[in-house]
Write a protein that holds these residues in place. Structure first.
Motif, short mmCIF file in Angstrom:
data_model
loop_
_atom_site.label_atom_id
_atom_site.label_comp_id
_atom_site.label_asym_id
_atom_site.label_seq_id
_atom_site.Cartn_x
_atom_site.Cartn_y
_atom_site.Cartn_z
N MET A 13 80.88 20.21 43.55
CA MET A 13 79.77 19.66 44.33
C MET A 13 78.51 20.49 44.05
O MET A 13 78.34 21.58 44.61
CB MET A 13 80.11 19.66 45.82
N GLY A 50 81.62 17.52 50.49
CA GLY A 50 82.87 17.60 49.73
C GLY A 50 84.07 17.81 50.65
O GLY A 50 85.12 17.18 50.47
N LEU A 59 81.34 8.65 45.63
CA LEU A 59 82.19 9.85 45.64
C LEU A 59 83.67 9.50 45.83
O LEU A 59 84.53 10.03 45.10
CB LEU A 59 81.70 10.84 46.70
N ALA A 72 87.16 16.36 48.62
CA ALA A 72 86.77 16.33 47.20
C ALA A 72 87.02 17.68 46.52
O ALA A 72 86.19 18.17 45.75
CB ALA A 72 85.30 15.92 47.08
N CYS A 129 76.87 6.41 48.72
CA CYS A 129 77.44 7.60 48.07
C CYS A 129 78.74 8.02 48.76
O CYS A 129 79.68 8.47 48.11
CB CYS A 129 76.42 8.74 48.13
N SER A 130 78.82 7.86 50.07
CA SER A 130 79.97 8.32 50.84
C SER A 130 81.08 7.29 50.93
O SER A 130 82.25 7.65 51.06
CB SER A 130 79.54 8.65 52.28
N CYS A 140 79.67 16.32 40.85
CA CYS A 140 78.83 15.47 41.69
C CYS A 140 77.51 16.21 41.91
O CYS A 140 77.50 17.34 42.41
CB CYS A 140 79.52 15.21 43.03
#
Ligand code: BEZ
Length: 159
Positions: A97, A87, A54, A92, A49-50, A74
């Motif tokens: 988020m 975030g 994202l 982000a 995910c990281s 997200c």
């Protein structure tokens, strides 16, 4: 039952970090009269995910918004503090988020899975969606562990 194209997003309340702490936000506020690109992940700060999921949406946020998308969301079964910290860590700012800490929307969509083997309890499967005025127009659910059909690049093909 798992959500499918043509279904409406169920009504429920999620949490988002506000100026003074976590704030409730309803699915109606997020989706009604809006075009929304949503992606859901098993967990904030987890590697897939990281490192991939994202960041793909962060890198393509301007292009996605330029296609007439009102919100890029997200979603994860985490709390709003964790989602906000994730975030911030990922720059982000363009992404909403959203915390589904109680796994409510994830359950209503039929996309939860048992991640207790990772010590993570009940979580969301990985997917992306295009939602227009609350109706699912595109649904890309991952069959495997990686980021493939749910990527930003793949969702953009449908915009
Ligand atoms: C991931 O890398 O995205 C991940 C790792 C462990 C559990 C769930 C997701």
């Amino acid at each position: 039952m798992t959500v499918k194209v043509g279904d409406s997003i169920p009504s429920c309340t999620l949490m988002v970090m506000g100026e003074s702490g976590p704030q409730p936000i309803t699915t109606s506020e997020i989706f009604d009269n809006h075009k929304v690109a949503l992606f859901a992940v098993p967990g904030a700060f987890t590697p897939g995910c990281s490192l991939t999921h994202l960041p793909g949406f962060v890198a393509n946020a301007d292009k996605i918004l330029a296609k007439g998308v009102d919100h890029i969301v997200c979603l994860s079964v985490n709390d709003a503090f964790v989602m906000a910290a994730w975030g911030k860590d990922q720059n982000a700012e363009a992404i909403m988020m959203l915390a589904d800490g109680n796994c409510e929307l994830t359950e209503l969509l039929g996309v939860s899975f048992d991640a207790s083997g990772f010590g993570m309890g009940k979580r969301s499967q990985r997917y992306s969606m295009l939602v227009e005025n609350g109706v699912v127009k595109v649904f890309n659910l991952e069959a495997g562990a990686g980021v493939d059909v749910s990527s930003a690049e793949n969702l953009m093909q449908a915009l």
